[in-house]
Write a protein that holds these residues in place. Structure first.
Motif, PDB file in Angstrom:
ATOM      1  N   LYS A   1       0.839  -1.209   0.000  1.00 31.28           N
ATOM      2  CA  LYS A   1       0.000   0.000   0.000  1.00 31.28           C
ATOM      3  C   LYS A   1       0.868   1.252   0.000  1.00 31.28           C
ATOM      4  O   LYS A   1       0.581   2.218  -0.706  1.00 31.28           O
ATOM      5  CB  LYS A   1      -0.929   0.008   1.226  1.00 31.28           C
ATOM      6  CG  LYS A   1      -2.091  -0.913   1.110  1.00 31.28           C
ATOM      7  CD  LYS A   1      -3.048  -0.935   2.275  1.00 31.28           C
ATOM      8  CE  LYS A   1      -2.977   0.138   3.282  1.00 31.28           C
ATOM      9  NZ  LYS A   1      -3.945  -0.008   4.383  1.00 31.28           N
ATOM     10  N   ARG A   2       1.940   1.244   0.773  1.00 26.81           N
ATOM     11  CA  ARG A   2       2.820   2.413   0.852  1.00 26.81           C
ATOM     12  C   ARG A   2       3.498   2.673  -0.496  1.00 26.81           C
ATOM     13  O   ARG A   2       3.633   3.820  -0.913  1.00 26.81           O
ATOM     14  CB  ARG A   2       3.862   2.215   1.961  1.00 26.81           C
ATOM     15  CG  ARG A   2       4.755   3.405   2.156  1.00 26.81           C
ATOM     16  CD  ARG A   2       3.984   4.595   2.736  1.00 26.81           C
ATOM     17  NE  ARG A   2       4.834   5.756   2.777  1.00 26.81           N
ATOM     18  CZ  ARG A   2       4.549   6.928   2.198  1.00 26.81           C
ATOM     19  NH1 ARG A   2       3.413   7.100   1.580  1.00 26.81           N
ATOM     20  NH2 ARG A   2       5.388   7.928   2.270  1.00 26.81           N
ATOM     21  N   LEU A   3       3.925   1.614  -1.169  1.00 28.18           N
ATOM     22  CA  LEU A   3       4.543   1.787  -2.487  1.00 28.18           C
ATOM     23  C   LEU A   3       3.563   2.423  -3.471  1.00 28.18           C
ATOM     24  O   LEU A   3       3.941   3.286  -4.254  1.00 28.18           O
ATOM     25  CB  LEU A   3       5.019   0.441  -3.033  1.00 28.18           C
ATOM     26  CG  LEU A   3       6.241  -0.171  -2.361  1.00 28.18           C
ATOM     27  CD1 LEU A   3       6.523  -1.543  -2.945  1.00 28.18           C
ATOM     28  CD2 LEU A   3       7.455   0.733  -2.500  1.00 28.18           C
ATOM     29  N   LYS A   4       2.315   2.013  -3.399  1.00 30.15           N
ATOM     30  CA  LYS A   4       1.306   2.585  -4.296  1.00 30.15           C
ATOM     31  C   LYS A   4       1.102   4.067  -3.982  1.00 30.15           C
ATOM     32  O   LYS A   4       1.001   4.885  -4.893  1.00 30.15           O
ATOM     33  CB  LYS A   4      -0.007   1.812  -4.170  1.00 30.15           C
ATOM     34  CG  LYS A   4      -1.021   2.177  -5.225  1.00 30.15           C
ATOM     35  CD  LYS A   4      -2.204   1.220  -5.220  1.00 30.15           C
ATOM     36  CE  LYS A   4      -3.126   1.499  -6.394  1.00 30.15           C
ATOM     37  NZ  LYS A   4      -4.179   0.491  -6.502  1.00 30.15           N
ATOM     38  N   GLU A   5       1.066   4.408  -2.702  1.00 29.08           N
ATOM     39  CA  GLU A   5       0.920   5.808  -2.288  1.00 29.08           C
ATOM     40  C   GLU A   5       2.067   6.661  -2.819  1.00 29.08           C
ATOM     41  O   GLU A   5       1.881   7.830  -3.161  1.00 29.08           O
ATOM     42  CB  GLU A   5       0.879   5.921  -0.760  1.00 29.08           C
ATOM     43  CG  GLU A   5      -0.361   5.354  -0.119  1.00 29.08           C
ATOM     44  CD  GLU A   5      -0.232   5.234   1.399  1.00 29.08           C
ATOM     45  OE1 GLU A   5       0.829   5.611   1.959  1.00 29.08           O
ATOM     46  OE2 GLU A   5      -1.177   4.738   2.031  1.00 29.08           O
ATOM     47  N   LEU A   6       3.264   6.085  -2.881  1.00 26.87           N
ATOM     48  CA  LEU A   6       4.448   6.816  -3.331  1.00 26.87           C
ATOM     49  C   LEU A   6       4.529   6.913  -4.859  1.00 26.87           C
ATOM     50  O   LEU A   6       5.394   7.600  -5.393  1.00 26.87           O
ATOM     51  CB  LEU A   6       5.720   6.154  -2.805  1.00 26.87           C
ATOM     52  CG  LEU A   6       5.965   6.297  -1.303  1.00 26.87           C
ATOM     53  CD1 LEU A   6       7.126   5.408  -0.869  1.00 26.87           C
ATOM     54  CD2 LEU A   6       6.248   7.751  -0.955  1.00 26.87           C
TER      55      LEU A   6
ATOM     56  N   PHE B   1      -3.265  -3.958  -5.039  1.00 26.60           N
ATOM     57  CA  PHE B   1      -1.942  -3.421  -4.733  1.00 26.60           C
ATOM     58  C   PHE B   1      -0.902  -4.443  -5.186  1.00 26.60           C
ATOM     59  O   PHE B   1      -1.055  -5.634  -4.917  1.00 26.60           O
ATOM     60  CB  PHE B   1      -1.802  -3.182  -3.223  1.00 26.60           C
ATOM     61  CG  PHE B   1      -2.864  -2.283  -2.672  1.00 26.60           C
ATOM     62  CD1 PHE B   1      -2.653  -0.917  -2.585  1.00 26.60           C
ATOM     63  CD2 PHE B   1      -4.089  -2.795  -2.264  1.00 26.60           C
ATOM     64  CE1 PHE B   1      -3.643  -0.080  -2.094  1.00 26.60           C
ATOM     65  CE2 PHE B   1      -5.084  -1.957  -1.769  1.00 26.60           C
ATOM     66  CZ  PHE B   1      -4.860  -0.603  -1.686  1.00 26.60           C
ATOM     67  N   PRO B   2       0.163  -4.004  -5.872  1.00 25.55           N
ATOM     68  CA  PRO B   2       1.165  -4.956  -6.364  1.00 25.55           C
ATOM     69  C   PRO B   2       1.873  -5.660  -5.213  1.00 25.55           C
ATOM     70  O   PRO B   2       2.259  -5.032  -4.239  1.00 25.55           O
ATOM     71  CB  PRO B   2       2.125  -4.095  -7.166  1.00 25.55           C
ATOM     72  CG  PRO B   2       1.976  -2.725  -6.585  1.00 25.55           C
ATOM     73  CD  PRO B   2       0.546  -2.620  -6.141  1.00 25.55           C
ATOM     74  N   ALA B   3       2.023  -6.966  -5.347  1.00 26.09           N
ATOM     75  CA  ALA B   3       2.733  -7.773  -4.351  1.00 26.09           C
ATOM     76  C   ALA B   3       4.061  -8.186  -4.977  1.00 26.09           C
ATOM     77  O   ALA B   3       4.223  -9.306  -5.446  1.00 26.09           O
ATOM     78  CB  ALA B   3       1.892  -8.986  -3.955  1.00 26.09           C
TER      79      ALA B   3
ATOM     80  N   ALA C   1      12.258  -6.346   3.384  1.00 22.96           N
ATOM     81  CA  ALA C   1      13.515  -5.618   3.597  1.00 22.96           C
ATOM     82  C   ALA C   1      13.864  -4.797   2.357  1.00 22.96           C
ATOM     83  O   ALA C   1      14.238  -3.621   2.451  1.00 22.96           O
ATOM     84  CB  ALA C   1      14.641  -6.592   3.936  1.00 22.96           C
ATOM     85  N   ARG C   2      13.697  -5.393   1.180  1.00 23.98           N
ATOM     86  CA  ARG C   2      13.966  -4.665  -0.062  1.00 23.98           C
ATOM     87  C   ARG C   2      12.986  -3.505  -0.243  1.00 23.98           C
ATOM     88  O   ARG C   2      13.359  -2.429  -0.708  1.00 23.98           O
ATOM     89  CB  ARG C   2      13.894  -5.613  -1.261  1.00 23.98           C
ATOM     90  CG  ARG C   2      15.051  -6.574  -1.321  1.00 23.98           C
ATOM     91  CD  ARG C   2      14.886  -7.589  -2.446  1.00 23.98           C
ATOM     92  NE  ARG C   2      16.000  -8.503  -2.464  1.00 23.98           N
ATOM     93  CZ  ARG C   2      16.904  -8.560  -3.438  1.00 23.98           C
ATOM     94  NH1 ARG C   2      16.808  -7.759  -4.481  1.00 23.98           N
ATOM     95  NH2 ARG C   2      17.891  -9.417  -3.375  1.00 23.98           N
ATOM     96  N   THR C   3      11.743  -3.733   0.140  1.00 22.12           N
ATOM     97  CA  THR C   3      10.730  -2.683   0.004  1.00 22.12           C
ATOM     98  C   THR C   3      11.022  -1.522   0.937  1.00 22.12           C
ATOM     99  O   THR C   3      10.851  -0.355   0.563  1.00 22.12           O
ATOM    100  CB  THR C   3       9.326  -3.250   0.266  1.00 22.12           C
ATOM    101  OG1 THR C   3       9.074  -4.286  -0.690  1.00 22.12           O
ATOM    102  CG2 THR C   3       8.260  -2.185   0.152  1.00 22.12           C
ATOM    103  N   LEU C   4      11.462  -1.797   2.147  1.00 12.71           N
ATOM    104  CA  LEU C   4      11.828  -0.723   3.069  1.00 12.71           C
ATOM    105  C   LEU C   4      12.940   0.139   2.476  1.00 12.71           C
ATOM    106  O   LEU C   4      12.912   1.367   2.581  1.00 12.71           O
ATOM    107  CB  LEU C   4      12.246  -1.300   4.422  1.00 12.71           C
ATOM    108  CG  LEU C   4      11.121  -1.919   5.245  1.00 12.71           C
ATOM    109  CD1 LEU C   4      11.696  -2.706   6.422  1.00 12.71           C
ATOM    110  CD2 LEU C   4      10.158  -0.848   5.726  1.00 12.71           C
ATOM    111  N   ALA C   5      13.911  -0.499   1.812  1.00 12.39           N
ATOM    112  CA  ALA C   5      14.985   0.252   1.162  1.00 12.39           C
ATOM    113  C   ALA C   5      14.419   1.101   0.030  1.00 12.39           C
ATOM    114  O   ALA C   5      14.766   2.283  -0.104  1.00 12.39           O
ATOM    115  CB  ALA C   5      16.052  -0.707   0.644  1.00 12.39           C
ATOM    116  N   LEU C   6      13.537   0.534  -0.779  1.00 18.16           N
ATOM    117  CA  LEU C   6      12.945   1.267  -1.899  1.00 18.16           C
ATOM    118  C   LEU C   6      12.132   2.459  -1.397  1.00 18.16           C
ATOM    119  O   LEU C   6      12.243   3.567  -1.934  1.00 18.16           O
ATOM    120  CB  LEU C   6      12.066   0.323  -2.723  1.00 18.16           C
ATOM    121  CG  LEU C   6      11.398   0.912  -3.954  1.00 18.16           C
ATOM    122  CD1 LEU C   6      12.422   1.483  -4.922  1.00 18.16           C
ATOM    123  CD2 LEU C   6      10.548  -0.157  -4.639  1.00 18.16           C
ATOM    124  N   ILE C   7      11.338   2.254  -0.365  1.00 18.73           N
ATOM    125  CA  ILE C   7      10.547   3.346   0.213  1.00 18.73           C
ATOM    126  C   ILE C   7      11.472   4.473   0.682  1.00 18.73           C
ATOM    127  O   ILE C   7      11.234   5.644   0.401  1.00 18.73           O
ATOM    128  CB  ILE C   7       9.661   2.827   1.363  1.00 18.73           C
ATOM    129  CG1 ILE C   7       8.515   1.977   0.808  1.00 18.73           C
ATOM    130  CG2 ILE C   7       9.121   3.989   2.211  1.00 18.73           C
ATOM    131  CD1 ILE C   7       7.744   1.210   1.864  1.00 18.73           C
TER     132      ILE C   7
END
Length: 122
Positions: free
Chosen positions: A14-19, A51-53, A106-112
């Motif tokens: 959800k956060r990635l979509k918001e960004l 939302f993309p997984a 972990a990868r998503t946290l880095a991307l965010i």
């Protein structure tokens, strides 16, 4: 291993979509009747929010070169549950490091982090 443990969690998705991060993935989370479900396709035209997984491989394509990952089974010299550490950014002066029990998270946290800091485009 369960598919849900191989993709980014629903909350981080959800956060990635918001960004505004791209919304193309092999898997998607969908909210149906207050229940979150994981699907294989993009559910184009779905009646419910999707939302993309992202998978670990998909996230690897999104992260900048030089991003590394390690797997650990020990913390402070003692056995522990496996966790993943993602790190990088040393070449461009924006070092980052994130940990999670789920490598995709972990990868998503880095991307965010990289998108929020304006280091990379969504």
């Amino acid at each position: 291993m369960e598919l849900s443990k191989q993709v980014v969690s629903f909350e981080l998705s959800k956060r990635l979509k918001e960004l505004g991060v791209k919304q193309e993935s092999a898997f998607y989370w969908e909210i149906q009747n207050d229940e979150v479900r994981l699907f294989r396709d993009d559910r184009e035209g779905a009646m419910h929010p999707t939302f993309p997984a992202f998978t670990v491989a998909e996230l690897g394509e999104l992260l900048p070169s030089g991003t590394c990952s390690n797997v650990f089974n020990y913390r402070n010299g003692k056995p522990c549950e496996r966790y993943y550490r993602i790190f990088g950014g040393y070449d461009d002066g924006h070092p980052f490091e994130f940990e999670s029990r789920n490598e995709a998270d972990a990868r998503t946290l880095a991307l965010i982090y990289l998108v929020e800091k304006g280091i990379m485009e969504p």
